[in-house]
Write an enzyme that holds these catalytic residues in place. Sequence first.
Site, PDB file in Angstrom:
ATOM      1  N   ASP A 146      67.918 -37.238-124.879  1.00 25.43           N
ATOM      2  CA  ASP A 146      69.257 -36.516-124.514  1.00 25.43           C
ATOM      3  C   ASP A 146      69.810 -35.929-125.715  1.00 25.43           C
ATOM      4  OD1 ASP A 146      70.675 -37.659-122.378  1.00 25.43           O
ATOM      5  OD2 ASP A 146      70.987 -39.634-122.876  1.00 25.43           O
TER       6      ASP A 146
ATOM      7  N   LYS B 227      67.214 -40.379-111.713  1.00 23.84           N
ATOM      8  CA  LYS B 227      66.333 -40.030-112.776  1.00 23.84           C
ATOM      9  C   LYS B 227      65.124 -40.916-112.739  1.00 23.84           C
ATOM     10  CE  LYS B 227      70.417 -39.138-115.993  1.00 23.84           C
ATOM     11  NZ  LYS B 227      71.362 -39.645-117.139  1.00 23.84           N
TER      12      LYS B 227
ATOM     13  N   GLN C  32      72.481 -44.790-120.868  1.00 27.46           N
ATOM     14  CA  GLN C  32      73.198 -43.926-119.778  1.00 27.46           C
ATOM     15  C   GLN C  32      74.710 -44.324-120.289  1.00 27.46           C
ATOM     16  OE1 GLN C  32      72.402 -41.903-117.281  1.00 27.46           O
ATOM     17  NE2 GLN C  32      74.450 -41.534-116.647  1.00 27.46           N
TER      18      GLN C  32
HETATM   19  N1  GUN Z   1      76.316 -39.899-118.451  1.00 26.75           N
HETATM   20  C1  GUN Z   1      76.412 -38.934-117.738  1.00 26.75           C
HETATM   21  N2  GUN Z   1      75.498 -37.771-117.994  1.00 26.75           N
HETATM   22  C2  GUN Z   1      74.685 -38.192-118.905  1.00 26.75           C
HETATM   23  C3  GUN Z   1      73.589 -38.004-119.779  1.00 26.75           C
HETATM   24  O1  GUN Z   1      73.051 -36.870-119.695  1.00 26.75           O
HETATM   25  N3  GUN Z   1      73.072 -38.817-120.630  1.00 26.75           N
HETATM   26  C4  GUN Z   1      73.465 -39.798-120.565  1.00 26.75           C
HETATM   27  N4  GUN Z   1      72.705 -40.781-121.460  1.00 26.75           N
HETATM   28  N5  GUN Z   1      74.445 -40.647-119.964  1.00 26.75           N
HETATM   29  C5  GUN Z   1      75.048 -39.651-119.115  1.00 26.75           C
END
Ligand code: GUN
Length: 297
Positions: free
Chosen positions: A121, A54, A98
């Site tokens: 998100d 990311k 995350q």
């Molecule tokens: N863990 C796995 N995929 C995601 C996501 O899209 N966002 C977040 N915050 N955690 C994740």
Amino acid sequence: MTATRIDGKAFAARLRERVGAYAAGFEKSVGRKAGLAVVLVGEDAASQVYVGAKGKATLAANMASFEHRLPSDTTSEALMALVEQLNNDDSVDGILVQLPLPDHLDEQSIIAAISPDKDVDGFHVINAGRLSVGQTGFVPCTPLGCMMLLTDRLGDLSGLEAVVIGRSNIVGKPMAQLLLDANATVTIAHSRTNDLASVVRRADIVVAAVGRPQMIGKDWLKDGATVIDVGINRLPPEPGKEKGKLVGDVAFDEASEVAGAITPVPGGVGPMTIAVLLRNTLVAAHRNAGLEAPADL
Ligand code: GUN
């Protein structure tokens, strides 16, 4: 019939390119970069990889990346204090914590502490509510990415039968909302659905998000259906191999004999998630700067 392969990787690359170009324009007109803060607590191996990816993608799209890696024994108070600091930081447009968090931290209360206008998100209850009543907010990245692939392939979805398999807050429920907003006739199916195969067989659009390797075979599908496979499952390794193969919730090869179009795993929905995260962040930056986000973001 052999299904068209929906190339999510190529679509995501084009979206990232567009976000990068608009992000450069944003910096020129506003005098700062759009910024995404990513918070990782603990040592989860998969999460480390995602967070690294990311950060890299954010920089490549001409945006600022703020990474906060905290030890696994971080207290709820300390994490809340960091979220509050990011909420108040004008250089941060989007905040992503995350998941999963270590067991001693309550995910719902941490997500609730994120400012809804920085919740790129789309996990905050305010954004879930906005989606549910048709207000502008942030939509979770994976279902929004699926929707982009579907409308790219099918155009107008009005009147089509869509079956979403899976009812999670992150994929199934928002996916159903988006399909409904696009005037599809939507069924949410799940592990307790009676005669799941015959429900899925009605569908012009199938979105599979169950986490069961290759569960959906060709006899579950209507001729010509468009199949979006959100599943990412690792099969047990073959003898002599260290890692098993990655497969989706759909048995790709046989489903391709019946479907009209289908996303592969890997290379389908997966690459869309980060691209949409960048898109949501740039949309947040525009809103935070009092600007209208470009219509084709
Ligand atoms: N863990 C796995 N995929 C995601 C996501 O899209 N966002 C977040 N915050 N955690 C994740």
